[in-house]
Scaffold this motif. Structure first.
Motif, mmCIF file in Angstrom:
data_model
loop_
_atom_site.group_PDB
_atom_site.id
_atom_site.type_symbol
_atom_site.label_atom_id
_atom_site.label_comp_id
_atom_site.label_asym_id
_atom_site.label_seq_id
_atom_site.Cartn_x
_atom_site.Cartn_y
_atom_site.Cartn_z
ATOM 1 N N PRO A 24 2.545 22.190 2.721
ATOM 2 C CA PRO A 24 3.812 22.928 2.638
ATOM 3 C C PRO A 24 4.991 22.069 2.198
ATOM 4 O O PRO A 24 6.037 22.605 1.825
ATOM 5 C CB PRO A 24 4.007 23.448 4.060
ATOM 6 N N TYR A 25 4.834 20.747 2.245
ATOM 7 C CA TYR A 25 5.926 19.854 1.857
ATOM 8 C C TYR A 25 5.868 19.462 0.380
ATOM 9 O O TYR A 25 6.888 19.083 -0.197
ATOM 10 C CB TYR A 25 5.911 18.591 2.721
ATOM 11 N N THR A 26 4.686 19.538 -0.222
ATOM 12 C CA THR A 26 4.539 19.089 -1.614
ATOM 13 C C THR A 26 3.933 20.134 -2.544
ATOM 14 O O THR A 26 3.954 19.973 -3.753
ATOM 15 C CB THR A 26 3.648 17.839 -1.676
ATOM 16 N N ASP A 27 3.355 21.196 -1.950
ATOM 17 C CA ASP A 27 2.634 22.245 -2.697
ATOM 18 C C ASP A 27 1.330 21.749 -3.316
ATOM 19 O O ASP A 27 0.709 22.455 -4.114
ATOM 20 C CB ASP A 27 3.514 22.871 -3.794
ATOM 21 N N ASP A 28 0.907 20.547 -2.971
ATOM 22 C CA ASP A 28 -0.379 20.042 -3.452
ATOM 23 C C ASP A 28 -1.519 20.699 -2.674
ATOM 24 O O ASP A 28 -1.399 20.960 -1.470
ATOM 25 C CB ASP A 28 -0.478 18.525 -3.267
ATOM 26 N N VAL A 29 -2.641 20.960 -3.350
ATOM 27 C CA VAL A 29 -3.822 21.490 -2.674
ATOM 28 C C VAL A 29 -4.546 20.345 -1.980
ATOM 29 O O VAL A 29 -4.944 19.365 -2.610
ATOM 30 C CB VAL A 29 -4.763 22.203 -3.658
ATOM 31 N N ILE A 30 -4.697 20.457 -0.674
ATOM 32 C CA ILE A 30 -5.325 19.413 0.132
ATOM 33 C C ILE A 30 -6.840 19.550 0.128
ATOM 34 O O ILE A 30 -7.575 18.575 -0.002
ATOM 35 C CB ILE A 30 -4.820 19.474 1.580
ATOM 36 N N LYS A 31 -7.304 20.778 0.267
ATOM 37 C CA LYS A 31 -8.746 21.027 0.343
ATOM 38 C C LYS A 31 -9.023 22.468 -0.035
ATOM 39 O O LYS A 31 -8.183 23.353 0.182
ATOM 40 C CB LYS A 31 -9.284 20.741 1.748
ATOM 41 N N GLU A 32 -10.210 22.718 -0.570
ATOM 42 C CA GLU A 32 -10.652 24.074 -0.869
ATOM 43 C C GLU A 32 -11.768 24.450 0.101
ATOM 44 O O GLU A 32 -12.765 23.733 0.223
ATOM 45 C CB GLU A 32 -11.152 24.180 -2.307
ATOM 46 N N PHE A 33 -11.584 25.560 0.790
ATOM 47 C CA PHE A 33 -12.575 26.056 1.730
ATOM 48 C C PHE A 33 -13.386 27.174 1.082
ATOM 49 O O PHE A 33 -12.861 27.959 0.293
ATOM 50 C CB PHE A 33 -11.899 26.597 2.994
ATOM 51 N N GLU A 34 -14.642 27.259 1.447
ATOM 52 C CA GLU A 34 -15.523 28.317 0.956
ATOM 53 C C GLU A 34 -15.898 29.209 2.138
ATOM 54 O O GLU A 34 -16.592 28.780 3.060
ATOM 55 C CB GLU A 34 -16.768 27.725 0.300
ATOM 56 N N LEU A 35 -15.413 30.440 2.105
ATOM 57 C CA LEU A 35 -15.625 31.361 3.219
ATOM 58 C C LEU A 35 -16.659 32.425 2.861
ATOM 59 O O LEU A 35 -16.610 33.010 1.776
ATOM 60 C CB LEU A 35 -14.312 32.051 3.592
#
Length: 249
Positions: A163-174
């Motif tokens: 939320p501070y940088t808008d970078d994607v940290i991780k992608e989850f597969e649900l």
């Protein structure tokens, strides 16, 4: 609550959204239903979240929780409210007193770490009753339910954003599970209180939980933000299959 919806006949896909509900936005994608049935299911979903908003929204002075908090005497509560209180008592025990809707007091109930997960659980029941095999429900980007798979994939992919940088940290597969995320943002910090110490969490950490039950995910993502490592390990023994991760932001 304001709603919008569209049905795409070419691939039997329904898309609906509702704003100003539980302080955020609800988005629903349903695949494989005929148009009339899809809109009927959407009607059941919106009716349910309206009811739950009237029950749990403490920022609405007319909601059930607000009226109870403001009352100096006990008042009659709905079956939904009673069910929620019973569930909260169970989670209070299972989380070693770290999940406490009274935040360590007894005068101001707050269902902020519960209501969206409870709503997703209710929505999941509606979808199952309608024999929906593939659906995606996003409640404010923090409480997400993935049923079956994406029409063009083998799961539902969800990106976790800083939320501070808008970078994607991780992608989850649900796939037939739920993801919940708790943490502070630049504009909303210190809202999670440790009921044992009465101190607000102001860390720059995202707490994520993947679980079959969206209510488990919702509750635990909040609890694990304030729990110590030892407390988390102890609590996880009560929730087999749950996956927890934290990310510095």
């Amino acid at each position: 609550m304001k709603t919008q919806s569209t049905y795409y006949a070419s691939n039997s896909m329904f898309q609906g959204s509702a704003t100003d509900v539980m302080g955020t936005k609800l988005e629903v994608l349903i695949v494989g239903l005929a148009e009339k049935k899809a809109y009927s299911v959407w009607g059941d979903i919106t009716s349910t979240v309206k009811e739950l908003d009237r029950t749990f929204n403490r920022f609405d002075p007319q909601s059930e929780v607000s009226r109870l908090n403001a009352s100096e005497v006990d008042i009659e509560t709905s079956d939904t409210f009673k069910d929620a209180l019973n569930l909260c008592e169970t989670y209070f025990i299972l989380t070693k007193n770290l999940f406490d809707i009274s935040r360590g007091g007894r005068e101001d109930l707050d269902f902020g770490g519960f209501a969206k997960g409870y709503a997703l659980r209710r929505i999941a029941v509606i979808l199952k009753a309608a024999h929906v095999k593939d659906a995606f429900v996003n409640f404010g980007n923090s409480s997400i339910l993935g049923i079956g798979t994406h029409p063009y994939g083998d799961c539902w992919k969800v990106g976790l954003t800083n939320p501070y940088t808008d970078d994607v940290i991780k992608e989850f597969e649900l796939k037939n599970c739920s993801l919940s995320t708790s943490g502070n943002t630049p504009g909303y910090c210190g809202h999670i209180i440790n009921p044992l110490t009465h101190k607000a969490d102001e860390s720059r950490v995202l707490s994520t939980v993947v679980a079959k039950d969206p209510l488990d995910a919702e509750v635990l993502s909040t609890v694990f933000l304030i729990a110590s490592e030892a407390q988390r390990k102890d609590i996880l023994l009560n929730f087999p299959g749950v996956v927890y991760e934290s990310f510095d932001i």
